[in-house]
Design a protein around this motif. Sequence first.
Motif, PDB file in Angstrom:
ATOM      1  N   GLU A 151       4.344  21.731 -67.844  1.00 16.90           N
ATOM      2  CA  GLU A 151       5.010  20.568 -68.436  1.00 16.90           C
ATOM      3  C   GLU A 151       4.499  20.327 -69.862  1.00 16.90           C
ATOM      4  O   GLU A 151       5.268  19.981 -70.773  1.00 16.90           O
ATOM      5  N   HIS A 152       3.205  20.529 -70.023  1.00 15.24           N
ATOM      6  CA  HIS A 152       2.594  20.340 -71.350  1.00 15.24           C
ATOM      7  C   HIS A 152       3.161  21.348 -72.354  1.00 15.24           C
ATOM      8  O   HIS A 152       3.499  20.985 -73.497  1.00 15.24           O
ATOM      9  N   VAL A 153       3.309  22.594 -71.929  1.00 18.00           N
ATOM     10  CA  VAL A 153       3.844  23.630 -72.821  1.00 18.00           C
ATOM     11  C   VAL A 153       5.313  23.361 -73.133  1.00 18.00           C
ATOM     12  O   VAL A 153       5.775  23.593 -74.260  1.00 18.00           O
ATOM     13  N   ILE A 154       6.066  22.845 -72.164  1.00 17.95           N
ATOM     14  CA  ILE A 154       7.470  22.479 -72.419  1.00 17.95           C
ATOM     15  C   ILE A 154       7.547  21.396 -73.485  1.00 17.95           C
ATOM     16  O   ILE A 154       8.378  21.458 -74.400  1.00 17.95           O
ATOM     17  N   ASP A 155       6.667  20.395 -73.373  1.00 16.63           N
ATOM     18  CA  ASP A 155       6.645  19.331 -74.394  1.00 16.63           C
ATOM     19  C   ASP A 155       6.337  19.901 -75.781  1.00 16.63           C
ATOM     20  O   ASP A 155       6.929  19.481 -76.776  1.00 16.63           O
ATOM     21  N   ILE A 156       5.398  20.860 -75.829  1.00 12.59           N
ATOM     22  CA  ILE A 156       5.060  21.485 -77.114  1.00 12.59           C
ATOM     23  C   ILE A 156       6.251  22.265 -77.654  1.00 12.59           C
ATOM     24  O   ILE A 156       6.567  22.208 -78.847  1.00 12.59           O
ATOM     25  N   ALA A 157       6.936  22.999 -76.765  1.00 12.20           N
ATOM     26  CA  ALA A 157       8.094  23.791 -77.187  1.00 12.20           C
ATOM     27  C   ALA A 157       9.200  22.903 -77.743  1.00 12.20           C
ATOM     28  O   ALA A 157       9.977  23.333 -78.600  1.00 12.20           O
ATOM     29  N   ASN A 158       9.259  21.658 -77.266  1.00 13.24           N
ATOM     30  CA  ASN A 158      10.285  20.721 -77.730  1.00 13.24           C
ATOM     31  C   ASN A 158       9.765  19.806 -78.844  1.00 13.24           C
ATOM     32  O   ASN A 158      10.290  18.707 -79.054  1.00 13.24           O
ATOM     33  N   THR A 159       8.755  20.260 -79.557  1.00 15.66           N
ATOM     34  CA  THR A 159       8.224  19.470 -80.667  1.00 15.66           C
ATOM     35  C   THR A 159       9.309  19.230 -81.711  1.00 15.66           C
ATOM     36  O   THR A 159      10.028  20.156 -82.102  1.00 15.66           O
ATOM     37  N   SER A 160       9.429  17.979 -82.142  1.00 17.79           N
ATOM     38  CA  SER A 160      10.388  17.651 -83.200  1.00 17.79           C
ATOM     39  C   SER A 160       9.660  16.927 -84.321  1.00 17.79           C
ATOM     40  O   SER A 160       8.735  16.151 -84.078  1.00 17.79           O
ATOM     41  N   VAL A 161      10.084  17.187 -85.535  1.00 21.86           N
ATOM     42  CA  VAL A 161       9.513  16.569 -86.726  1.00 21.86           C
ATOM     43  C   VAL A 161      10.654  15.969 -87.533  1.00 21.86           C
ATOM     44  O   VAL A 161      11.560  16.691 -87.949  1.00 21.86           O
ATOM     45  N   GLY A 162      10.600  14.668 -87.712  1.00 23.22           N
ATOM     46  CA  GLY A 162      11.681  14.019 -88.448  1.00 23.22           C
ATOM     47  C   GLY A 162      13.024  14.182 -87.770  1.00 23.22           C
ATOM     48  O   GLY A 162      14.054  14.298 -88.434  1.00 23.22           O
ATOM     49  N   GLY A 163      13.015  14.227 -86.414  1.00 26.51           N
ATOM     50  CA  GLY A 163      14.266  14.384 -85.674  1.00 26.51           C
ATOM     51  C   GLY A 163      14.774  15.810 -85.591  1.00 26.51           C
ATOM     52  O   GLY A 163      15.881  16.053 -85.092  1.00 26.51           O
ATOM     53  N   LYS A 164      13.965  16.796 -86.053  1.00 26.34           N
ATOM     54  CA  LYS A 164      14.378  18.196 -86.028  1.00 26.34           C
ATOM     55  C   LYS A 164      13.451  18.984 -85.102  1.00 26.34           C
ATOM     56  O   LYS A 164      12.232  18.917 -85.235  1.00 26.34           O
ATOM     57  N   TYR A 165      14.058  19.727 -84.165  1.00 25.88           N
ATOM     58  CA  TYR A 165      13.270  20.558 -83.259  1.00 25.88           C
ATOM     59  C   TYR A 165      12.869  21.839 -83.984  1.00 25.88           C
ATOM     60  O   TYR A 165      13.724  22.563 -84.502  1.00 25.88           O
ATOM     61  N   ILE A 166      11.575  22.097 -84.034  1.00 18.40           N
ATOM     62  CA  ILE A 166      11.061  23.176 -84.885  1.00 18.40           C
ATOM     63  C   ILE A 166      11.052  24.548 -84.205  1.00 18.40           C
ATOM     64  O   ILE A 166      10.794  25.552 -84.868  1.00 18.40           O
ATOM     65  N   PHE A 167      11.360  24.595 -82.880  1.00 22.83           N
ATOM     66  CA  PHE A 167      11.354  25.880 -82.176  1.00 22.83           C
ATOM     67  C   PHE A 167      12.746  26.266 -81.676  1.00 22.83           C
ATOM     68  O   PHE A 167      12.870  26.934 -80.648  1.00 22.83           O
ATOM     69  N   ASN A 168      13.784  25.871 -82.392  1.00 19.87           N
ATOM     70  CA  ASN A 168      15.134  26.216 -81.948  1.00 19.87           C
ATOM     71  C   ASN A 168      15.993  26.742 -83.096  1.00 19.87           C
ATOM     72  O   ASN A 168      17.181  26.440 -83.180  1.00 19.87           O
ATOM     73  N   GLY A 169      15.373  27.519 -83.986  1.00 14.25           N
ATOM     74  CA  GLY A 169      16.117  28.114 -85.089  1.00 14.25           C
ATOM     75  C   GLY A 169      16.790  27.060 -85.943  1.00 14.25           C
ATOM     76  O   GLY A 169      16.205  26.013 -86.243  1.00 14.25           O
ATOM     77  N   ARG A 170      18.040  27.345 -86.331  1.00 14.59           N
ATOM     78  CA  ARG A 170      18.785  26.389 -87.147  1.00 14.59           C
ATOM     79  C   ARG A 170      19.460  25.303 -86.302  1.00 14.59           C
ATOM     80  O   ARG A 170      20.041  24.369 -86.862  1.00 14.59           O
ATOM     81  N   GLN A 171      19.373  25.427 -85.002  1.00 16.95           N
ATOM     82  CA  GLN A 171      19.930  24.384 -84.126  1.00 16.95           C
ATOM     83  C   GLN A 171      18.881  23.282 -83.934  1.00 16.95           C
ATOM     84  O   GLN A 171      18.413  23.009 -82.822  1.00 16.95           O
ATOM     85  N   THR A 172      18.539  22.673 -85.031  1.00 18.13           N
ATOM     86  CA  THR A 172      17.428  21.719 -85.021  1.00 18.13           C
ATOM     87  C   THR A 172      17.764  20.399 -84.352  1.00 18.13           C
ATOM     88  O   THR A 172      16.881  19.571 -84.151  1.00 18.13           O
ATOM     89  N   ASP A 173      19.032  20.198 -84.004  1.00 15.96           N
ATOM     90  CA  ASP A 173      19.426  18.944 -83.355  1.00 15.96           C
ATOM     91  C   ASP A 173      19.376  19.037 -81.838  1.00 15.96           C
ATOM     92  O   ASP A 173      19.687  18.065 -81.143  1.00 15.96           O
ATOM     93  N   GLN A 174      18.997  20.212 -81.298  1.00 17.02           N
ATOM     94  CA  GLN A 174      18.951  20.415 -79.846  1.00 17.02           C
ATOM     95  C   GLN A 174      17.570  20.885 -79.417  1.00 17.02           C
ATOM     96  O   GLN A 174      16.973  21.743 -80.078  1.00 17.02           O
ATOM     97  N   PRO A 175      17.056  20.356 -78.295  1.00 17.69           N
ATOM     98  CA  PRO A 175      15.762  20.858 -77.795  1.00 17.69           C
ATOM     99  C   PRO A 175      15.918  22.280 -77.269  1.00 17.69           C
ATOM    100  O   PRO A 175      16.919  22.592 -76.613  1.00 17.69           O
TER     101      PRO A 175
END
Length: 294
Positions: A119-143
């Motif tokens: 669960e902790h790693v999932i939360d890290i994978a869904n890290t967002s900065v300024g409303g942008k998810y940093i681990f989803n390529g250019r699809q920054t609006d989706q976890p």
Amino acid sequence: MRVTQNMLSNQMLRNLSSNYGKLDQYLEQLHTGKKVRRPSDNPVVAMKGMGYRAEVSKIEQFKNNASEADNWFENTDEALDKMTKALHRIYDLAVQGSTGSYNEEDRINMMSEVKQLKEHVIDIANTSVGGKYIFNGRQTDQPPVNKDGSFNNLYNNDSVMIEVAPGTKLAVNAIPNRVFNADNNDLFSTIDRFITALENSDQAQINESIGDIQTHTDQVVNARADIGARMNRLELIIDRLDHQEVVAKKMMSDNEDVDYEEVITDLITQESILRASLAAGSRTIQPTLLDFLR
């Protein structure tokens, strides 16, 4: 040509007006610190100033872009660091579970901890900065990862590009496929197999999980190293932008800003000239007809 009193008066007034104009110019320069107030004062200086200001504005924009890129890098690096620590802990539990000194109840306790780490790693994978998810390529609006550990688009290899210098763009994100996928196995499927193996006391699967988890850990470490290399390059670019900004602002200052020592000297000189003009005018322009008869 006959010089009349009226001609002398008009000439004196023109000279006084010119002296007052120069005095006003020096006072204005002293108050504003600028050589020109409007383009008509000096078109060459004004045109050069527009070019220098545009250059400074462009550099400032690139510095803002670089700051945004640095924000991406810092948050990605921190997230990958936390993810690495969590995977190290899962690896330690896999090694412990592979030994025969732990009974079924011990493995159930290990399984509970691994679930929490997942669960902790999932939360890290869904890290967002300024409303942008940093681990989803250019699809920054989706976890990138759902709550059950499934990926929305694991093989997303899109890079988020930011222009940090003229003609220089940096990819500021970590590619999801290179972080969460190893040997065609996604990270959370690997963790799930390990959880199932602990639940069933499947010794063979637990042993296999050790190597799989280590492979994923190495994958995350490599992704972090790649981010670190790009961070180092960005630091060099920011240092160059800082230097360019200093040079551009100096050129703009040399073009527009006054030399205070020179302006003060010119102002004092002009004040002396004005006083002399007033004194000479008072002697030349006689106030009454009687002055001519004396």
